[in-house]
Scaffold this motif. Sequence first.
Motif, PDB file in Angstrom:
ATOM      1  N   ASP A   1      26.905   6.667  14.511  1.00 33.79           N
ATOM      2  CA  ASP A   1      26.412   7.645  13.543  1.00 33.79           C
ATOM      3  C   ASP A   1      26.232   7.026  12.166  1.00 33.79           C
ATOM      4  O   ASP A   1      25.259   7.314  11.470  1.00 33.79           O
ATOM      5  CB  ASP A   1      27.369   8.832  13.465  1.00 33.79           C
TER       6      ASP A   1
ATOM      7  N   TRP B   1      11.629   2.648  13.522  1.00 28.60           N
ATOM      8  CA  TRP B   1      12.814   3.287  14.100  1.00 28.60           C
ATOM      9  C   TRP B   1      13.207   2.601  15.405  1.00 28.60           C
ATOM     10  O   TRP B   1      14.393   2.384  15.677  1.00 28.60           O
ATOM     11  CB  TRP B   1      12.559   4.772  14.325  1.00 28.60           C
ATOM     12  N   THR B   2      12.201   2.269  16.207  1.00 29.28           N
ATOM     13  CA  THR B   2      12.504   1.631  17.489  1.00 29.28           C
ATOM     14  C   THR B   2      13.166   0.278  17.275  1.00 29.28           C
ATOM     15  O   THR B   2      14.117  -0.075  17.972  1.00 29.28           O
ATOM     16  CB  THR B   2      11.207   1.455  18.304  1.00 29.28           C
TER      17      THR B   2
ATOM     18  N   LEU C   1       8.270  11.775  17.373  1.00 26.69           N
ATOM     19  CA  LEU C   1       7.084  11.086  16.854  1.00 26.69           C
ATOM     20  C   LEU C   1       6.079  10.815  17.959  1.00 26.69           C
ATOM     21  O   LEU C   1       4.881  11.014  17.775  1.00 26.69           O
ATOM     22  CB  LEU C   1       7.498   9.772  16.184  1.00 26.69           C
TER      23      LEU C   1
ATOM     24  N   TRP D   1     -13.583   4.732  15.580  1.00 18.13           N
ATOM     25  CA  TRP D   1     -13.491   5.896  16.462  1.00 18.13           C
ATOM     26  C   TRP D   1     -12.980   7.110  15.699  1.00 18.13           C
ATOM     27  O   TRP D   1     -13.483   8.220  15.839  1.00 18.13           O
ATOM     28  CB  TRP D   1     -12.568   5.553  17.631  1.00 18.13           C
TER      29      TRP D   1
ATOM     30  N   ALA E   1       3.047   7.888  10.913  1.00 16.63           N
ATOM     31  CA  ALA E   1       3.963   8.236  11.997  1.00 16.63           C
ATOM     32  C   ALA E   1       4.162   7.048  12.921  1.00 16.63           C
ATOM     33  O   ALA E   1       5.289   6.752  13.341  1.00 16.63           O
ATOM     34  CB  ALA E   1       3.419   9.430  12.784  1.00 16.63           C
ATOM     35  N   ALA E   2       3.070   6.340  13.219  1.00 22.45           N
ATOM     36  CA  ALA E   2       3.194   5.179  14.105  1.00 22.45           C
ATOM     37  C   ALA E   2       4.063   4.112  13.449  1.00 22.45           C
ATOM     38  O   ALA E   2       4.921   3.506  14.103  1.00 22.45           O
ATOM     39  CB  ALA E   2       1.819   4.624  14.434  1.00 22.45           C
TER      40      ALA E   2
ATOM     41  N   ILE F   1      -1.225   9.867  11.181  1.00 23.56           N
ATOM     42  CA  ILE F   1      -0.970   9.186  12.450  1.00 23.56           C
ATOM     43  C   ILE F   1      -0.462   7.781  12.182  1.00 23.56           C
ATOM     44  O   ILE F   1       0.510   7.317  12.787  1.00 23.56           O
ATOM     45  CB  ILE F   1      -2.255   9.135  13.308  1.00 23.56           C
TER      46      ILE F   1
ATOM     47  N   LEU G   1       7.583   5.129  13.661  1.00 23.54           N
ATOM     48  CA  LEU G   1       8.039   4.995  15.048  1.00 23.54           C
ATOM     49  C   LEU G   1       8.429   3.549  15.358  1.00 23.54           C
ATOM     50  O   LEU G   1       9.498   3.277  15.913  1.00 23.54           O
ATOM     51  CB  LEU G   1       6.928   5.449  15.983  1.00 23.54           C
TER      52      LEU G   1
ATOM     53  N   ILE H   1      12.267   9.276  17.923  1.00 26.10           N
ATOM     54  CA  ILE H   1      11.282   8.632  18.789  1.00 26.10           C
ATOM     55  C   ILE H   1      10.558   9.679  19.609  1.00 26.10           C
ATOM     56  O   ILE H   1       9.326   9.711  19.658  1.00 26.10           O
ATOM     57  CB  ILE H   1      11.971   7.600  19.702  1.00 26.10           C
TER      58      ILE H   1
ATOM     59  N   LEU I   1      23.178   5.036  12.266  1.00 26.89           N
ATOM     60  CA  LEU I   1      22.037   5.936  12.230  1.00 26.89           C
ATOM     61  C   LEU I   1      21.743   6.384  10.803  1.00 26.89           C
ATOM     62  O   LEU I   1      20.599   6.387  10.353  1.00 26.89           O
ATOM     63  CB  LEU I   1      22.391   7.158  13.090  1.00 26.89           C
TER      64      LEU I   1
ATOM     65  N   ILE J   1       2.379  12.323  17.698  1.00 32.48           N
ATOM     66  CA  ILE J   1       1.206  11.456  17.604  1.00 32.48           C
ATOM     67  C   ILE J   1       0.264  11.745  18.759  1.00 32.48           C
ATOM     68  O   ILE J   1      -0.947  11.901  18.592  1.00 32.48           O
ATOM     69  CB  ILE J   1       1.620   9.974  17.612  1.00 32.48           C
TER      70      ILE J   1
ATOM     71  N   LEU K   1      16.806   0.504  16.511  1.00 34.33           N
ATOM     72  CA  LEU K   1      17.783   0.734  17.576  1.00 34.33           C
ATOM     73  C   LEU K   1      18.547  -0.545  17.907  1.00 34.33           C
ATOM     74  O   LEU K   1      19.627  -0.497  18.476  1.00 34.33           O
ATOM     75  CB  LEU K   1      17.085   1.226  18.845  1.00 34.33           C
TER      76      LEU K   1
ATOM     77  N   TYR L   1     -10.691   1.158  16.459  1.00 27.39           N
ATOM     78  CA  TYR L   1      -9.939   2.416  16.443  1.00 27.39           C
ATOM     79  C   TYR L   1     -10.293   3.218  15.195  1.00 27.39           C
ATOM     80  O   TYR L   1     -10.521   4.430  15.269  1.00 27.39           O
ATOM     81  CB  TYR L   1      -8.447   2.104  16.497  1.00 27.39           C
TER      82      TYR L   1
ATOM     83  N   MET M   1      14.362 -10.069  20.980  1.00 23.78           N
ATOM     84  CA  MET M   1      13.393  -9.273  21.715  1.00 23.78           C
ATOM     85  C   MET M   1      12.436  -8.576  20.749  1.00 23.78           C
ATOM     86  O   MET M   1      11.223  -8.615  20.919  1.00 23.78           O
ATOM     87  CB  MET M   1      14.104  -8.243  22.578  1.00 23.78           C
ATOM     88  N   GLN M   2      13.003  -7.962  19.708  1.00 22.50           N
ATOM     89  CA  GLN M   2      12.179  -7.281  18.709  1.00 22.50           C
ATOM     90  C   GLN M   2      11.220  -8.282  18.067  1.00 22.50           C
ATOM     91  O   GLN M   2      10.059  -7.972  17.822  1.00 22.50           O
ATOM     92  CB  GLN M   2      13.063  -6.658  17.630  1.00 22.50           C
TER      93      GLN M   2
END
Lengths: 560, 500
Positions: free
Chosen positions: A179, A95-96, B392, A72, A88-89, A85, A92, B389, A182, B396, A99, A69, A460-461
């Motif tokens: 909240d 953050w996921t 982003l 590339w 940001a990934a 990128i 992401l 989410i 969060l 991306i 949750l 990658y 799961m995570q």
Amino acid sequence: MAPTTLRANKASKSKANTAGAGASSSSPSPHRTTTTTTTSFTTTTTHSSTSPATTPEAPKLKNLAVYRYATWLEENQLKKTAVWIAVAAAVLVRWTVGLGPYSGQGVSPRFGDYEAQRHWMELTIHRPIREWYSDKSKWWDLDYPPLTAYVSWICGFLGAKINPEWFAWETSRGYESTDAKLYMRSTVLVFELLIYISSIVVFTQRWFAHKPWTRQHTALLLILLQPGVILIDSGHFQYNTVMLGLVVWAVNFFLGDQDVLGSVAFCLALGFKQMALYFSPAVFAYLLGKSFRQGFFGCIWKLIKLGVAVILTLGLLFSPWMESKEEILQVVQRIFPVFRGLYQDKVANIWCAVNIVIKLRERFAIQDLIRFSTLATLLSFLPSLVHLIAKPTKRGLIYGLINSSLSFFLLSFQVHEKSILLPALPITLLILDEPALAALFNTLATFSMFPLLRQEELTMQYYVLLGFWVWITTGTFNNVSTLLKFLSALNLLVIVSMHLGEMFVAPPARYPDLYAVLNSLWSAAGFVLYWAYFNYRQFTLVNTPKMGFRVTKSKTHKLA
Amino acid sequence: MSIFAAYVDPKIVQVDNLNYDTLATIYFQRTTVIISELVLFWALQRMLVAMGNRPLQKIINWSLMLNPGLLMVDNMHFQYNGFLYGILVHSLVDAKQASSFSSEITSTRFGKLLRSGILFAALLNFKHIYLYIAPSYFAFLLRAYCFENSGNSIRARSWISAFRPLNFVALGVSVIAIFAASLGPFVAMDQLPQLAGRLFPFKRGLTHSYWAANFWALYSFADRIMIVLVSKTPLGQYFNLALDESALSATTRGLVGDTAFGVLPTVTAQHTLILTVLLQIPSLISVFRKPTFDRFIGSVVLSAFASFLAGWHVHEKAILLCTVTMSVAIANQVGASPNSGVNAGAFSTSDQKGSSALTPRDVRAFMIVSLAGYIGLWPLFFTRPETPIKVLITAIWFVVVGSGLDQCIPKQPKSNDTLLSSKSMLRYFSLLERLYVFGCIPVQIYVNIVHEAVFGQDRLAFLPLMMTSVYAAVGVVYGWLLYSATYFSSSKALDKKKTR
């Protein structure tokens, strides 16, 4: 799996690895150098105009998806955006994970780490600064050094602006809402972004300064996707990345020969979490060894500079409590709560493993245990310390960090499962220097934290992140010795079978913690091997003028 | 699928158990989604082979696989779209393979076409949303499969001689058989009217709860403005416009209900149907005249757009139909571009297959439609934890695919280099388009953060939704115009080349 087979495995593993460590570092290297020199030769003759991507080490990583990658990206001139990128990934993913549930969510009487952090925000904004460490509200005591308290104050101050209910004095104990969660999650993420992620970006730039950009970016992506840190900070809920990030900043400054700034950053890390002490022998040895090489007056001048920096930083951090002896003692007592015992829960270190046979905690007084464990820790990091003083190289510093933190984790007093993140940090920083070993270590470290994560229903995570980590790092196992391949396969097999066993076979009534104990035994065995291996590696390192190059003796000899 | 579910937890499949959610159920359902998306993955692998396996082609593949729209709608909102789009891509790949064979009549070629048709018929029975693109399929299959195809357009005289009744019957029978298998049980139980009523909710109103980013969003927006103008200023009396008082409260609430307009004439289902058909016809004629794959895929895209833009009670998710088919079209063009990639050399005009190569205009249209469409999907995910989410993922995707596609554009030999000197991925974009792309940021900041801070959660709740959909609608309509302009000009240009 029965403990007997496990022990047998361990024995065979340790025997094999000591032989293999020698083999993997000495025997393949001459072979590798010959091939690499030929390839670089051919590339320069045939395609003189190609990019510098075809450097000697490049082919080694070709089976790494992340590396492809990065290639590339380079082909498409996306170097500038690529970092964004990647960041940001990384955000992401974090953050996921965020949750999911956090430590102690809905667990009524005391809750967990989340509530502790929330309470500190409440405490710091409502109490005068001198009462922070002497507050007697019988709720979560503030037991981290002052920088944590200051950070809590900032978070609490801003959070109370948004919704005062979250941090209301006393009435908000155990407060939970989406909240509030969060907000708390976003504070972790913001601090991680500002301190940890930025430090990793700078680290890869400095560490791979003389290497192709693709390698630098591969390392960045892999380090940012290390599962342990993500699971603990964004899942379990803690601010470890602030401390880890400050340590990496210290390393960054050391790499750039900005030693004063580096020691300030390291003191800040110490002032955020006392766990950073795990790294302190290596930092101390590196700075001392470096000072010795400056000549007599240079040495004294340097030591004065460093000393002033350290005293000033720590002094400033602790200044509100400096007025009387009792006050400062109170702070220190809170920070080092020795009464909590030799270790917590089931941690994958030596004491916990020994405890299965000899009940240490019942047999010895706590003072003896403290003395004994401190001595053992001291002995186990001493070789690496001495070596680092004698040869204070930048690469040696990273290995020193690994060795001292592993020693602390394995042998020191009052260790928590999460502390494995400390040795995992410098090992992950070597992700492209010791790719297979670093990948394997992170797999094992994440596995060792599984009992903790299961308690918080983050399974799961855990499965997703660990599975992803194993998948993206499979490419690192292609050019390694058969032994290492075998060990990694064995490790995966053990992990998978333990998880399957836990899912489908209930532990016998006599040993309800059977799986947790097996987990910590297996991980502890692995960590001991790692300790031995990295000590060996540190002693076979060679001082090189340009950092980020040539590791072993034979290699430099051939290429020079 | 519910048969499997019964093994895991029998409670899942009880029909009366409407809001049943446990962690196990969620895991099970999400896992089924992820597994069913393997169909899409498989389809994309086939597409990679069919369209020419170039390294940069992978971008398109990944852009589809990790499409933010699909990710958001399937894995966050919960639907099985990935699976369905997988079937659609399979069907399109079959069509592509068929057309890449020489025009001699071979059984494999017809077999592929038949399979493509059957797959599409099955797809229609999974989800009737695919009716949007059925006209192009119909036109393409009728022409390519049921008529002799010698590569040139058939003269009026030979229409009858070119007709292949056997193929026609085969296609017809298989399609009818699929419909019968799917609808049969319902017909037997005499429930067809009820089924039709559920599938085609003409009673529900012109726009969905949040306006989908289409013509009607703009239309409703214009109406809102007119209402304000008429009621607040003397303009209303001046133009003698009547205000329908009952409509005032209707659209603002954003309920799933009948939409009423205050000033502008009310739109009925018949109007939308006629408009949709009118918008579709030009591309259908073009396909019917010459059934190449390029034209076919282009017309599929345009039909999807027509239905999305002008259809009755369109859901926001339908934009995926446009973007997915559009990315297949782009993949096809990337495959056709000579030497696409790093060493993209001179633009070769001697294109063997007759496919048009990728042009900056296509990329611009695609990127703007995708961006607008995905932003139009954002209101579906309204809880605060989901906000980062969605932002982003979309950001991306936009950056990676945008800059990837930028590299796919073959470089013109004597293009005005001074103008394109910047290396930015937006270098082909015009000023207005750039403004649009960057304009998203302040608009979304307002919608997601500022609005709530200023007005609180309850006041003017519809305003941010309206801003999002109107903003998105502008982008989608613009992209559609751009794409249709490319489509019709390129097919004309190819025709001219042929005649010369």
